[in-house]
Design a protein around this motif. Structure first.
Motif: not given
Length: 271
Positions: A62-69, A90-94, A194-199
């Motif tokens: 999962d990827v979300d940007v709904a959080r702040e820190q 700050s906005s947070l990319l999770s 060897k994983s390469r995971l892109t959002t």
């Protein structure tokens, strides 16, 4: 009679070829080459027989940007250092990572690939403070996109677990009078399996200075006064709307900011 140089030991001279060491090696190499060729033909005609490589152990959950820190920030007023702030928002990319394997996986690198960096808003004045917030990824002055920047990380994902890794992104230096910054980018995580995971593309907003920008925009649209102009406010409202509509992963701070700007644009023009 002794053998000449390069002919091998004298006792090997009268042996049949296949009993000589070099003969055995030559035949073995030929057999291996034939087997490789046969396997290649078999795999071409029966692709289902080809052994599949072991899949990576890590996957993007999962990827979300709904959080702040809240993060720490050093700041100066004029030339005088002030006490370090600990509540700089700050906005947070999770990013949520799932490890389905029996082994621990170590994330080793994060590559930030920026496609756009946008100053969003109209001038509103300036002051004397300078902020150096401790973002995970600091975007320097004069940064231009597109640009890919790798960052070493060390993050362990235990076996059969789901873990969340998060990043804050913002300007290296934040001066009074700066405009809100919006970053459009992807993150690629590399791991030791060897994983390469892109959002998917993310649009993240540095939420500071939005209140000052909106106040100046309000004055411009209601009375035509202040640093901002109605034409600038309309242009920036349109740009904000375009950024919000550009992808699914948009920080809520930008959504709210865009809504407020576009409400002001709808006001009657000052006479």
């Amino acid at each position: 009679m002794p053998g000449q140089q390069g002919d091998g030991p004298a006792e090997d001279q009268d042996k049949p070829f296949l009993r000589k060491p070099q003969g055995v090696i030559s035949v073995a190499a030929g057999v291996v080459a034939i087997l490789v060729a046969i396997l290649g033909v078999v795999f071409d005609f029966f692709p289902g027989v080809r052994p599949e490589p072991e899949p990576p152990k890590l996957e993007l959950s999962d990827v979300d940007v709904a959080r702040e820190q809240d993060i720490a920030a050093d700041w100066t007023l004029g030339d005088q250092p002030q006490s370090t702030m600990t509540d700089w928002t700050s906005s947070l990319l999770s990013i949520s990572l799932r490890n389905r394997s029996d082994d621990e996986v170590l994330v080793t690198d994060a590559t930030f690939e920026f496609s756009e960096v946008t100053k969003l808003g109209c001038p509103y004045g300036a002051g004397g403070s300078v902020i150096n917030a401790r973002y995970d990824f600091k975007v320097p002055d004069g940064f231009t996109a597109p640009s890919a920047t790798p960052r070493p990380v060390k993050y362990e994902v235990p076996a059969h677990s789901t873990e969340r890794i998060a990043f804050t992104v913002g300007p290296e230096v934040d001066r009074d009078g700066s405009l809100p910054m919006v970053y459009t980018f992807t993150v690629t995580l590399s791991a030791d399996d060897k994983s390469r995971l892109t959002t998917a593309p993310v649009v993240l907003m540095n939420p500071h200075h939005t209140e000052a920008v909106l106040q100046a925009a309000d004055s411009a649209m209601r009375s035509g006064t202040g640093f901002a102009t109605p034409a600038c406010v309309k242009q920036q409202a349109r740009k904000a709307r375009e950024l919000v509509e550009s992808t699914a992963l948009v920080s809520p701070e930008l959504v709210e900011y865009s809504e407020e700007l576009n409400k002001l644009v709808a006001l009657p023009s000052p006479q």
